[in-house]
Enzyme design. Structure first.
Site, PDB file in Angstrom:
ATOM      1  CD  GLU A   1      -2.684   2.135  -3.146  1.00 51.36           C
ATOM      2  OE1 GLU A   1      -3.891   2.399  -3.123  1.00 51.36           O
ATOM      3  OE2 GLU A   1      -1.931   2.329  -2.178  1.00 51.36           O
TER       4      GLU A   1
ATOM      5  CG  ASP B   1      -1.745   1.210   1.403  1.00 48.99           C
ATOM      6  OD1 ASP B   1      -2.683   1.366   0.599  1.00 48.99           O
ATOM      7  OD2 ASP B   1      -1.481   2.018   2.313  1.00 48.99           O
TER       8      ASP B   1
END
Length: 577
Positions: free
Chosen positions: A296, A221
């Site tokens: 990401e 993330d």
């Protein structure tokens, strides 16, 4: 009309040889655990609920399930603020529940991928508490600074003008330590200090811990935020330049400045390469299937390509391709779709896999962004391009955003706004409970309440109803997933072009296998096409699948020289010999 041929790359990337890996050409399904299935009646999804529904994922053809964060958390940002990287959040279950889920997934043949959130922890994390109190081991685990003295007022103020993604200053004063700490997201999410080797080692231990528990990899993330610029010779952090964006006039907004000192620093890519080395070493030591990294990063196209590797060191197996999320909308023309597909396919390094992400927990749902009438067309596009596809839970049903009032809003990104502007910032509408059936609360829970409201349309739009229907969004999705296993879709050449502003046509074929032709009409009127002008088709082709509102049915034979592409309809055809 340009024609793209990518056989050379795909022959390497999607080969069915012994070198091919389990994750290539797969279907990846993002589960938002809090909203997937509640097994214990508290209105909140949990791990046992996921375990209960793994067979459903297997039945619709999913390769791997990626779970949004399940770690112990005060839930300021619903799991992205981690209080203990080594423990399961109690609302979601226990470590035994997690191990049972892993065992069940292995039994039925689905991989489990976890969300790894390395940029920050919760302020309730023991590491941060010890850092606040000056514990020598943890003193520099986070980014601390004394601040600077305002020359006009003589008062202490934040060290720089850096803003949080969730608005307002990214610096927060701590009374105990008498310093500011950096948080690029919520105040309760202090940034970890990756210039401290102890932090780097600690996060590698986290990765190894969960690999040993049986996960097949991680989705990492918020990668661009890992590193900040180093202190200058005066022990200060520089202000970031203003963006001068007329669409962002509010100095409290994140977009008010250009993030040249807080995002996309070169050290970030090196960290990803180190994590790739770690998972490769774990695989070499423990055997089994290759472990896997997805990253990401909402960043420039050029930066995303760096995550693949630097030509010497490997990086992420799959740097998420967000082009369809960030650059395409319901007003985009066919030429724009084709340009973005060409751009990615042509820029990938040799041996890399393409990927296509159309939805996730941070964005409005696909059916709401592109229109319910286009949900099948978009899923056809997602499933018939080379590489692999990422589906957010519910997109296979055509679930739509649910209106969440200001009073019911819980997303911190929206709560930091105001009643007039919160909805555009809110991620809650795409996070509502999964719609399993027409029973109360959509079969998500047997409780009389849910943490976010269930969509009002659940009685007519749910998984059970669509599984029982002869034709539905879900039935089309299942057909597409099966189709992806055909040689022409696994290793086949892609030839794609836009015929005009509305119509995209492309083919997939590998030597000795069937020729498939895909027709997508983004427009509002039907168009009659002579497909034989563009592909080596005979007089007839068979419909494999088409949007629910299409005039054609599966198995129907159509005339290729006068094919009618209905408005907002996608169709997959196979050539007949």
């Amino acid at each position: 009309m340009r024609l793209l041929t990518v056989a050379g790359v795909l022959a390497v990337v999607l080969s069915l040889s012994s070198a091919s890996q389990w994750w290539e050409n797969g279907n990846y399904y993002q589960i938002y655990p809090r909203s997937f299935r509640d097994s214990d009646g508290d209105g909140i999804g949990d791990l046992n609920g996921v375990t209960e529904k793994l067979q459903y994922l297997k039945d619709i053809g999913i390769t791997a399930a990626w779970l949004s964060p399940i770690f112990k958390s005060p839930m300021v940002d619903f799991g992205y603020d981690i209080a203990d990287f080594y423990q399961i959040h109690p609302e979601y279950g226990t470590m035994e529940d997690f191990e049972r889920m892993i065992a069940r997934a292995k039994e039925i043949g689905i991989k489990i991928i976890l969300d790894f959130v390395p940029n920050h922890s919760s302020d309730k994390n023991e590491w941060f508490i010890k850092s606040v109190n000056g514990d020598p081991q943890y003193k520099d685990y986070y980014i601390w600074h004394n601040g600077r003295i305002n020359q006009q007022t003589g008062e202490r103020e934040a060290p720089s003008n850096w803003n949080s993604e969730f608005r307002y200053s990214a610096w927060e004063w701590n009374e105990v330590r008498q310093q500011y700490y950096l948080h690029q997201f919520a105040i309760g999410q202090p940034d970890l200090n990756y210039r401290n080797p102890a932090v780097v080692n600690e996060m590698k231990n986290v990765i190894k811990f969960w690999l040993a528990k049986g996960v097949s990899g991680f989705r990492i993330d918020a990668i661009p935020y890992l590193f900040e610029v180093e202190l200058d010779r005066y022990n200060e952090y520089p202000d970031e330049p203003l963006s001068n964006d007329s669409n962002c006039p509010d100095p409290d907004d994140h977009c008010y400045t250009q993030h040249i000192y807080t995002q996309d620093l070169q050290e970030t890519y090196d960290m990803v390469y180190q994590w790739r080395e770690l998972v490769d070493e774990f695989h070499a030591e423990h055997g089994g299937d290759q472990r896997f990294l997805m990253t990401e990063a909402y960043t420039s196209f050029e930066n995303i390509m760096k995550y693949y590797g630097d030509g010497i060191r490997n990086g992420s197996h799959v740097p998420f391709n967000f082009d369809f999320l960030t650059s395409i909308n319901n007003a985009s023309k066919a030429t724009e779709y084709v340009e973005h597909i060409e751009k990615w396919m042509n820029a990938m390094p040799a041996g890399a896999s393409a990927n296509w992400v159309l939805g996730n927990h941070d964005n409005k749902r696909v059916a709401s962004r592109f229109g319910v009438q286009r949900i099948d067309l978009i899923n056809i596009l997602l499933q018939t391009l080379p590489g692999f596809a990422v589906t957010y839970n519910g997109e296979e049903l055509g679930m739509t955003d649910v209106y969440i009032s200001w009073e019911d809003t819980v997303d911190p990104n929206a709560c930091n706004s105001d009643p007039d502007h919160y909805y555009d910032r809110s991620r809650d509408p795409a996070r509502t409970p999964y719609q399993w059936d027409a029973s109360p609360m959509a079969g998500f829970t047997y409780a009389d309440h849910t943490w976010l409201p269930v969509s009002a349309d659940y009685k007519t739009n749910n998984a059970l109803q669509q599984l029982r229907a002869p034709q539905s969004h879900l039935q089309i999705f299942k057909t597409l997933v099966r189709l992806r296993q055909e040689p022409s879709f696994r290793t086949g050449e892609l030839k794609i072009k836009a015929l005009d502003d509305d119509v995209i046509i492309y083919s997939r074929q590998t030597e000795g296998s069937d020729l498939y032709v895909i027709v997508l009409n983004l427009g509002s009127t039907a168009k009659t096409l002579d497909l034989t002008k563009h592909f080596s088709l005979g007089a007839q082709a068979e419909v494999i699948t088409s949007s629910v509102q299409s005039r054609y049915i599966n198995g129907e034979t159509v005339k290729t020289s006068a094919f009618v592409a209905d408005a907002n309809v996608g169709t997959v055809l196979v050539a007949l010999n």
